[in-house]
Design a protein around this motif. Structure first.
Motif, short mmCIF file in Angstrom:
data_model
loop_
_atom_site.label_atom_id
_atom_site.label_comp_id
_atom_site.label_asym_id
_atom_site.label_seq_id
_atom_site.Cartn_x
_atom_site.Cartn_y
_atom_site.Cartn_z
N LYS A 5 0.85 -1.18 0.00
CA LYS A 5 0.00 0.00 0.00
C LYS A 5 0.89 1.23 0.00
O LYS A 5 2.00 1.21 0.53
N GLU A 6 0.37 2.30 -0.57
CA GLU A 6 1.10 3.55 -0.57
C GLU A 6 1.08 4.15 0.84
O GLU A 6 0.07 4.14 1.52
N ILE A 7 2.21 4.64 1.27
CA ILE A 7 2.30 5.29 2.57
C ILE A 7 1.98 6.77 2.34
O ILE A 7 2.75 7.49 1.73
N THR A 8 0.80 7.17 2.83
CA THR A 8 0.37 8.55 2.57
C THR A 8 0.62 9.43 3.79
O THR A 8 0.43 9.02 4.93
N LEU A 9 1.03 10.64 3.52
CA LEU A 9 1.36 11.59 4.56
C LEU A 9 0.15 11.93 5.43
O LEU A 9 0.29 12.08 6.64
N ASP A 10 -1.03 12.01 4.83
CA ASP A 10 -2.21 12.36 5.63
C ASP A 10 -2.50 11.29 6.68
O ASP A 10 -2.83 11.60 7.83
#
Length: 94
Positions: A5-10
């Motif tokens: 999964k993409e590690i998102t800053l939010d």
């Protein structure tokens, strides 16, 4: 094989917005290999509440878990360190 999964800053910032979860990350950053067994953390909430905070950090992909026998080791996700190295350095300085 698990899909990355993409590690998102939010999600990261939302997870770190809680003082207990931020404390978990700070404690890990102070360790040599950024890894601690679950029982070694210093926390001031009930065990179930602490487990919930750990779950949120793992869902945000901040933490990884490794099981060795009956012990669970938590560590900072290496992908997070690569994606946001300055964020972790800033947290460690505080």
């Amino acid at each position: 094989m698990k899909e990355k999964k993409e590690i998102t800053l939010d999600k990261i910032l939302k997870a770190l917005g809680d003082p207990i979860r931020l404390s978990v990350v700070k404690q890990l950053l102070k360790e040599k290999n950024h890894e601690i067994t679950c029982g070694e953390f210093d926390y001031c909430v009930q065990k179930a509440t602490f487990s919930h905070h750990i779950k949120i950090l793992k869902e945000a992909q901040i933490l990884c878990e490794r099981v060795e026998g009956v012990r669970k080791y938590l560590s900072i996700n290496k992908e997070l360190e690569k994606a946001y190295p300055h964020l972790l350095k800033t947290i460690a300085k505080d």
